[in-house]
Scaffold this motif. Structure first.
Motif, short mmCIF file in Angstrom:
data_model
loop_
_atom_site.label_atom_id
_atom_site.label_comp_id
_atom_site.label_asym_id
_atom_site.label_seq_id
_atom_site.Cartn_x
_atom_site.Cartn_y
_atom_site.Cartn_z
N VAL A 219 34.13 26.42 -23.23
CA VAL A 219 32.70 26.39 -23.56
C VAL A 219 32.32 25.04 -24.17
O VAL A 219 31.32 24.92 -24.87
CB VAL A 219 32.33 27.53 -24.53
N ASP A 220 33.10 24.02 -23.88
CA ASP A 220 32.85 22.70 -24.47
C ASP A 220 31.45 22.17 -24.11
O ASP A 220 30.72 21.69 -24.99
CB ASP A 220 33.91 21.70 -23.98
N GLU A 221 31.09 22.27 -22.83
CA GLU A 221 29.78 21.76 -22.42
C GLU A 221 28.65 22.54 -23.09
O GLU A 221 27.65 21.95 -23.53
CB GLU A 221 29.65 21.85 -20.90
N GLU A 222 28.80 23.86 -23.14
CA GLU A 222 27.78 24.70 -23.78
C GLU A 222 27.63 24.36 -25.25
O GLU A 222 26.51 24.31 -25.79
CB GLU A 222 28.12 26.18 -23.61
N LEU A 223 28.75 24.12 -25.92
CA LEU A 223 28.71 23.79 -27.35
C LEU A 223 28.03 22.43 -27.58
O LEU A 223 27.26 22.27 -28.53
CB LEU A 223 30.13 23.77 -27.93
N VAL A 224 28.31 21.47 -26.71
CA VAL A 224 27.69 20.14 -26.84
C VAL A 224 26.18 20.25 -26.65
O VAL A 224 25.40 19.69 -27.44
CB VAL A 224 28.29 19.16 -25.81
#
Length: 292
Positions: A219-224
Motif C-alpha cells: 500500500v506504499d502508493e496509497e499511503l504516499v
C-alpha cells in the motif's frame, strides 16, 4: 480565515419616520441559495439586496427576514375621482328622466359612492428608503459574517487536530507494512520446514511466494497519496478563503485511498488502523460540508 456556512445576523436601523429590521440565518448548501421575506413595499429592491449580499456570502442556504415600520402620519392621502363622480351623475340624471323622478342627489350622498373617494398611499422617496435599507443589510450581513468566521475558526482547529490523528494512523501503517512481509516469510519458512522436514528449502520458490504476497498487500502508493491529501487539506485550511468545495473533493480522494488500504490489509493491526482512518475521514467530510 475560513467561514462556516452556519451563521446568524441581525440589524435594526431607525429614523424619525421609519424603522427597518433585518434578520439573517443560514445552513450549509452546495451553492448560494438566498430566500428573502419582506413587505411588498420593498419588493422593488430585491435585486439590489441580492447583489449586496453576494459581497458577503459565497455559499449556503440563507433566509433573510425584513420588517418595515412607517411612523409617518401623512403617508396616505384622499384621492377624489372626478371622472367617476361625473359618470355617476350622468347615469343618475338619466335614471331621473327615464322614471320621471326628482334628481335629489346631494354631495354627501355622491361622496359615498364606490371609488369616488379613495385612500392612496403617498409615494416614498426610493433613494432615501434604499439608504436606510442598505444600512440595515450591511449591518446584518456583517454580524452574520462575524458569526460564520467565529464558527469557522472552531471548525479549522478541530479539523487540524483530526488531520494529526490521521497522520498517526498513516505513520503506523507505513511502519507496520514491511514487518508483515517479514513475518509472512518467517511463517512460510516454518510451515515449509514442518512439512518437508529435512528437505532443503527452495529459496527461489520461497522468494517468489513472498514477492507475490508483498505485491498483493503493498500500500506504499496509497499511503504516499493519502499523506499528500492530508497535507494538502492542512495547507488549504491554513490558507483560508472559500475552500469548502475544494476540501470536499480532497476528502473524497482520501476516502478512496483509505478504502484501498483496507481492502489490501491482511494484518489485524493494519485493518484496525484502516477502520480508524476511515472513521476519521468520514468525520472530516461531515465537518467540511459546513465550510463555505
Amino acid at each position: 480565515m475560513i467561514k462556516s456556512m452556519t451563521g446568524f445576523g441581525r440589524c435594526e436601523v431607525q429614523e424619525a419616520q421609519r424603522k427597518i429590521t433585518i434578520e439573517m440565518k443560514s445552513v450549509n448548501h452546495r451553492y448560494l441559495d438566498v430566500n428573502i421575506k419582506m413587505p411588498k413595499k420593498l419588493n422593488f429592491f430585491e435585486a439590489a439586496i441580492r447583489n449586496e449580499l453576494k459581497n458577503y456570502i459565497q455559499r449556503g442556504k440563507v433566509d433573510v427576514f425584513i420588517s418595515y415600520e412607517d411612523y409617518t402620519e401623512t403617508n396616505v392621502c384622499v384621492k377624489y375621482n372626478k371622472e367617476l363622480a361625473a359618470e355617476y351623475m350622468e347615469y343618475l340624471k338619466q335614471m331621473a328622466e327615464d322614471f320621471s323622478l326628482d334628481n335629489d342627489v346631494r354631495v354627501s350622498t355622491l361622496s359615498r359612492y364606490p371609488e369616488v373617494f379613495s385612500m392612496e398611499e403617498q409615494t416614498v422617496d426610493e433613494e432615501q428608503l434604499w439608504q436606510l435599507l442598505d444600512r440595515a443589510i450591511k449591518g446584518a450581513a456583517q454580524g452574520f459574517v462575524d458569526t460564520r468566521i467565529k464558527e469557522g475558526e472552531h471548525l479549522k482547529e478541530d479539523l487540524l487536530a483530526k488531520l494529526d490523528g490521521m497522520l498517526d494512523h498513516v505513520d503506523f501503517i507505513t511502519e507496520r507494512s514491511p514487518q508483515i512481509i517479514a513475518e509472512y516469510r518467517q511463517k512460510l519458512e516454518e510451515k515449509v520446514k514442518d512439512l518437508l522436514e529435512d528437505v532443503k528449502i527452495d529459496e527461489n520458490r520461497l522468494l517468489t511466494e513472498v514477492t507475490i504476497f508483498a505485491d498483493r498487500v503493498c500500500v506504499d502508493e496509497e499511503l504516499v497519496r493519502l499523506r499528500s491529501h492530508i497535507e494538502s487539506t492542512r495547507d488549504t485550511l491554513l490558507a483560508g478563503g472559500s475552500i469548502g468545495r475544494k476540501l470536499d473533493f480532497i476528502a473524497q480522494e482520501m476516502n478512496r485511498e483509505a478504502n484501498t488500504i483496507l481492502s489490501k490489509a491482511s494484518d489485524l493491526e493494519i485493518s484496525n488502523r484502516g477502520i480508524e482512518l476511515k472513521t476519521e475521514i468520514e468525520k472530516v467530510r461531515e465537518q467540511i460540508q459546513n465550510i463555505e
